[in-house]
Scaffold this motif. Structure first.
Motif, short mmCIF file in Angstrom:
data_model
loop_
_atom_site.label_atom_id
_atom_site.label_comp_id
_atom_site.label_asym_id
_atom_site.label_seq_id
_atom_site.Cartn_x
_atom_site.Cartn_y
_atom_site.Cartn_z
N ASP A 77 41.24 28.96 42.53
CA ASP A 77 41.39 29.07 44.01
C ASP A 77 41.03 27.74 44.68
O ASP A 77 40.35 27.71 45.71
CB ASP A 77 40.52 30.20 44.58
CG ASP A 77 41.02 31.58 44.16
OD1 ASP A 77 42.17 31.68 43.71
OD2 ASP A 77 40.24 32.55 44.29
N ASP B 185 35.49 34.46 38.90
CA ASP B 185 36.92 34.57 39.22
C ASP B 185 37.76 34.09 38.04
O ASP B 185 37.40 33.10 37.38
CB ASP B 185 37.23 33.69 40.46
CG ASP B 185 38.55 34.03 41.12
OD1 ASP B 185 39.40 34.70 40.50
OD2 ASP B 185 38.73 33.61 42.28
N ALA B 186 38.86 34.79 37.81
CA ALA B 186 39.83 34.30 36.80
C ALA B 186 40.54 33.06 37.29
O ALA B 186 41.14 32.33 36.50
CB ALA B 186 40.85 35.39 36.51
N HIS B 187 40.50 32.86 38.60
CA HIS B 187 41.28 31.77 39.21
C HIS B 187 40.35 30.72 39.81
O HIS B 187 39.25 31.02 40.25
CB HIS B 187 42.19 32.35 40.31
CG HIS B 187 43.07 33.44 39.81
ND1 HIS B 187 42.70 34.77 39.89
CD2 HIS B 187 44.27 33.41 39.18
CE1 HIS B 187 43.65 35.51 39.34
NE2 HIS B 187 44.61 34.71 38.90
N ASP C 242 35.23 38.14 42.28
CA ASP C 242 36.62 38.59 42.27
C ASP C 242 36.73 39.50 41.05
O ASP C 242 36.42 39.09 39.92
CB ASP C 242 37.55 37.37 42.14
CG ASP C 242 39.02 37.77 42.19
OD1 ASP C 242 39.36 38.87 41.69
OD2 ASP C 242 39.83 36.97 42.70
N ASP D 171 38.93 40.28 39.26
CA ASP D 171 39.77 39.83 38.15
C ASP D 171 39.03 38.90 37.18
O ASP D 171 39.62 38.46 36.18
CB ASP D 171 41.10 39.23 38.63
CG ASP D 171 40.96 37.91 39.37
OD1 ASP D 171 40.01 37.16 39.13
OD2 ASP D 171 41.85 37.63 40.21
MN LIG Z 1 41.12 35.74 41.28
#
Ligand SMILES: [Mn+2]
Length: 309
Positions: free
Chosen positions: A143, A139-141, A233, A235
């Protein structure tokens, strides 16, 4: 049931034994709607699944994979508890195939959809007295909000935190790879909880990725973890390769790097489930690059799992 079957997989109901249990969760009520509609992805990916050839890159016949498309989980956006219960019941109700447990392959939906799937498996493993499994999130994030805007515990940007709250996962059995868009509150909480996350800038070359994954494998193996769940994800990929997602961020992995990473992980672990989330078809290029990339990732991962058996 959906009008298109994923790679011509026979449609199944909960009583159909299978190895790869494909299902959609067309649910994106737990994210900000101005950023695309990932709830459309399960339908659109099935529709596009007729577009690709029927062999994986390493020459595996996809049509020989023991897969069933179970259609979509019933989502009632105004009744999140009921929707979570539907997901829980579906995942826990899947039947073994050829003495193997089915491997859920979930197509989201926003990233929150991963949580009820992981929780259902977590509870099932506990009921069956199996050793805890690990979770690897691309994931880029991060979260890792506890509550979005101080009130939403169940939101797409709280998913890593919710997974880490599960009693048998905790930050010890969790790794987030490819992170490059964070807020200070979640970063501070991640640090104080000792969440293991790898920033995207440490995953720029295949040598770096291999080293990071080998470290992860060693850490997990030392903790007795042999089973893992993989959450992807879309992204995590660079925006140039996967622009059709709500929160695209530059500096991400390439498709090939992710492909190699998944191949390495399937050699080292038993994959007990996987998901691919946050594909927003309405934000994709006319070429449908992001959706095709998502389909490739799903089928190549099935190929790696098939090869590793
Ligand atoms: Mn993400």
């Amino acid at each position: 049931m959906n009008p298109f079957s994923f790679y011509d997989a026979p449609a199944g109901d909960a009583q159909t034994p299978t190895r790869f249990a494909i299902f959609g969760i067309p649910w994106d009520a737990n994210s900000t709607h101005s950023h695309g509609c990932p709830r459309a992805a399960p339908y659109k990916l099935r529709e596009l699944s007729t577009f690709l050839g029927r062999a994986t890159e390493t020459g595996k016949d996809i049509s020989s994979f023991p897969m069933h498309d179970f259609g979509d989980i019933q989502v009632l956006a105004s009744l999140p508890d009921k929707t979570r219960e539907n997901i829980h019941q579906f995942v826990q109700g899947m039947l073994p195939w050829d003495n193997c447990n089915p491997i859920p392959f979930m197509i989201g939906g926003d990233h929150y959809c991963s949580y009820p799937v992981i929780k259902a498996l977590h509870d099932l493993f506990e009921q069956q007295n199996k050793p805890p499994f690990g979770v690897i999130i691309f994931d880029a994030h991060l979260d890792y909000y506890d509550k979005w805007l101080d009130k939403e515990s169940d939101f797409h940007c709280t998913v890593t935190k919710r997974v880490s709250d599960l009693s048998r996962i905790t930050p010890e059995r969790l790794v987030v790879l490819g992170v490059r868009d964070m807020d200070m509150p979640e970063l501070e909480m991640a640090k104080s909880d000792r969440l293991h996350y790898i920033p995207a800038y440490k995953l720029q070359s295949m040598e770096q990725i291999t080293q990071v994954l080998q470290d992860t494998v060693e850490t997990f193996h030392n903790r007795g973890i042999r089973d893992i769940y993989i959450s992807i994800d879309i992204d995590v990929l660079d925006g140039a390769q996967a622009p059709g997602t709500g929160y695209t961020i530059p500096g991400g992995m390439t498709y090939r790097q992710l492909w190699n990473a998944l191949q390495l992980l399937t050699k080292e672990f038993n994959i007990i489930g996987a998901d691919l989330v946050e594909v927003a078809p309405d934000l994709d290029l006319p070429s449908k690059l992001t959706q095709i990339t998502a389909l490739k990732i799903l089928t190549e991962l099935m190929g790696f799992i098939t090869e590793s058996k």
